[in-house]
Enzyme design. Structure first.
Site, PDB file in Angstrom:
ATOM      1  N   GLU A 127      37.996  43.679  40.536  1.00  0.00           N
ATOM      2  CA  GLU A 127      36.721  43.755  41.285  1.00  0.00           C
ATOM      3  C   GLU A 127      36.988  43.339  42.738  1.00  0.00           C
ATOM      4  O   GLU A 127      37.782  42.430  42.986  1.00  0.00           O
ATOM      5  CB  GLU A 127      35.742  42.757  40.645  1.00  0.00           C
ATOM      6  N   LYS A 171      27.858  47.983  39.929  1.00  0.00           N
ATOM      7  CA  LYS A 171      27.682  46.847  39.006  1.00  0.00           C
ATOM      8  C   LYS A 171      26.213  46.648  38.619  1.00  0.00           C
ATOM      9  O   LYS A 171      25.346  46.508  39.491  1.00  0.00           O
ATOM     10  CB  LYS A 171      28.243  45.582  39.660  1.00  0.00           C
ATOM     11  N   ASN A 191      28.143  46.488  44.565  1.00  0.00           N
ATOM     12  CA  ASN A 191      29.452  46.050  44.091  1.00  0.00           C
ATOM     13  C   ASN A 191      29.942  47.199  43.202  1.00  0.00           C
ATOM     14  O   ASN A 191      29.446  47.384  42.086  1.00  0.00           O
ATOM     15  CB  ASN A 191      29.298  44.735  43.306  1.00  0.00           C
ATOM     16  N   CYS A 229      33.196  42.811  36.067  1.00  0.00           N
ATOM     17  CA  CYS A 229      33.133  41.358  35.907  1.00  0.00           C
ATOM     18  C   CYS A 229      32.026  40.872  34.981  1.00  0.00           C
ATOM     19  O   CYS A 229      32.188  40.887  33.775  1.00  0.00           O
ATOM     20  CB  CYS A 229      33.050  40.671  37.274  1.00  0.00           C
ATOM     21  N   GLU A 266      26.090  37.089  45.041  1.00  0.00           N
ATOM     22  CA  GLU A 266      26.074  38.528  44.726  1.00  0.00           C
ATOM     23  C   GLU A 266      24.657  39.080  44.739  1.00  0.00           C
ATOM     24  O   GLU A 266      24.419  40.214  45.154  1.00  0.00           O
ATOM     25  CB  GLU A 266      26.712  38.786  43.357  1.00  0.00           C
ATOM     26  N   ASN A 303      36.343  38.622  39.139  1.00  0.00           N
ATOM     27  CA  ASN A 303      36.620  37.416  39.946  1.00  0.00           C
ATOM     28  C   ASN A 303      35.823  36.316  39.272  1.00  0.00           C
ATOM     29  O   ASN A 303      34.603  36.251  39.406  1.00  0.00           O
ATOM     30  CB  ASN A 303      36.080  37.563  41.372  1.00  0.00           C
TER      31      ASN A 303
HETATM   32  N1  CDV Z   1      32.164  38.120  39.809  1.00  0.00           N
HETATM   33  C1  CDV Z   1      31.430  37.742  38.741  1.00  0.00           C
HETATM   34  O1  CDV Z   1      30.617  38.497  38.238  1.00  0.00           O
HETATM   35  N2  CDV Z   1      31.658  36.480  38.292  1.00  0.00           N
HETATM   36  C2  CDV Z   1      30.914  35.904  37.196  1.00  0.00           C
HETATM   37  C3  CDV Z   1      30.793  34.409  37.332  1.00  0.00           C
HETATM   38  C4  CDV Z   1      29.919  34.016  38.450  1.00  0.00           C
HETATM   39  C5  CDV Z   1      30.189  33.790  36.084  1.00  0.00           C
HETATM   40  C6  CDV Z   1      31.558  36.212  35.855  1.00  0.00           C
HETATM   41  O2  CDV Z   1      30.821  36.605  34.939  1.00  0.00           O
HETATM   42  O3  CDV Z   1      32.757  36.021  35.687  1.00  0.00           O
END
Ligand code: CDV
Length: 307
Positions: free
Chosen positions: A47, A127, A110, A172, A146, A197
């Site tokens: 990501e 996303k 995103n 993510c 975000e 991330n």
């Molecule tokens: N980049 C993300 O979506 N990170 C989230 C954190 C903030 C919980 C994740 O689900 O890994």
């Protein structure tokens, strides 16, 4: 015809705030060269692969925020990736911050793209599950803005035909939601690619910090198994601008087994021979949706009935 595809997961170590797109792409290219030597024909990057994970900072100035966004893809900075992959006949996917003008209005997402071995963008994803918060919250060790910097994707998960298989993308936080995998599987996906991330510290429930690695694999292994999917997940990892990000990039078989996993928090390639026909071991048996699933018994899931 064999449907074994050697998939690579190209984990990236930290990207500093002042690291250029060119430098990040250079690291991605180095991983691509390693991947081709290992027979990889599809490579998964993380990501927001082109920059540092900028939602960790509150920025009031939109022009500063926009420095982290791409307004075209490929761009001058990313074209070398497209060109080299086409020469190698390698498909790839990566995430980035996308800024588009739609109906005269700037929109920011995103996003991730899937690029075919011929160098064409064959699928786009924005996303859906955006974590974090909207306002500056100085009590946190770092922000997770975000929700402030991106709009949630407005298109459902989709499945794309490529290299004789069916591919879906998620990003993510999507990986924590069972709906992600089920929606993709119902649409026929055989491989779900993911970039992430994930800070080791979760300010809202720090008592779970020691469980980050467990929860990461728990949700993806469960999602792979319960839906008979391959999952290929690539982290941006390591200490990035004083924030520790989880590694453990991995490839998970439709049985839920991890078949390859990164062991560092730097730039690292892991790969596995993924037989797409192995999805059938699950989907024609224990999770044969047509035979055993009872959607009419789950009215709250379908939205037909409100709680
Ligand atoms: N980049 C993300 O979506 N990170 C989230 C954190 C903030 C919980 C994740 O689900 O890994």
């Amino acid at each position: 015809m064999s449907r074994i595809i050697t998939i690579g997961v190209a984990q990236l170590g930290p990207i500093s705030r002042d690291e250029s797109r060119g430098a990040a792409v250079g690291r991605m290219l180095a991983l691509m060269e390693r991947a081709v030597r290992r027979g990889v024909t599809m490579l998964v990057y993380p990501e927001l692969a082109l920059t540092t994970f900028f939602p960790r900072w509150f920025m009031a100035d939109q022009s500063e925020i926009d420095t982290f966004f791409e307004t075209e893809m490929p761009s001058a900075a990313t074209r070398p990736l497209f060109d080299r992959a086409r020469e190698l006949g390698m498909a790839f996917t990566f995430g980035y911050a996308e800024k588009m003008v739609i109906d005269g209005r700037p929109r920011r997402f995103n996003a991730s793209i899937l690029v075919s071995p011929e160098g064409e963008i064959v699928s786009r994803y924005r996303k859906i599950h955006l974590p974090g918060h909207f306002e500056n919250e100085p009590w946190r060790a770092f922000q997770h803005l975000e929700k402030r910097y991106f709009e949630p994707g407005e298109e459902p998960f989709s499945v794309c035909d490529m290299m004789g298989g069916k591919w879906a993308m998620a990003i993510c936080n999507d990986r924590r939601w069972p709906e992600t995998y089920r929606e993709c599987a119902l649409r026929g996906a055989e491989v779900l690619t993911l970039g992430y991330n994930t800070p080791l510290h979760y300010p809202l429930a720090p008592e779970h910090d020691h469980l980050q690695a467990f929860h990461n694999h728990l949700c993806m292994q469960a999602g792979a198994y319960a839906n008979g999917l391959w999952v290929a997940a690539s982290a941006k990892a390591g200490r990035e601008e004083n924030c520790d990000l989880l590694g453990q990039s991995c490839i998970i078989a439709p049985t839920g087994e991890i078949v390859a996993m990164a062991s560092t928090v730097g730039d690292e390639l892991v790969c596995a021979d993924c037989d797409l026909d192995r999805t059938r071991e699950i989907r024609e048996n224990i999770f044969n949706f047509a035979m055993h699933r009872r959607p009419d018994m789950y009215p709250l899931l379908s939205g037909a009935t409100r709680p």
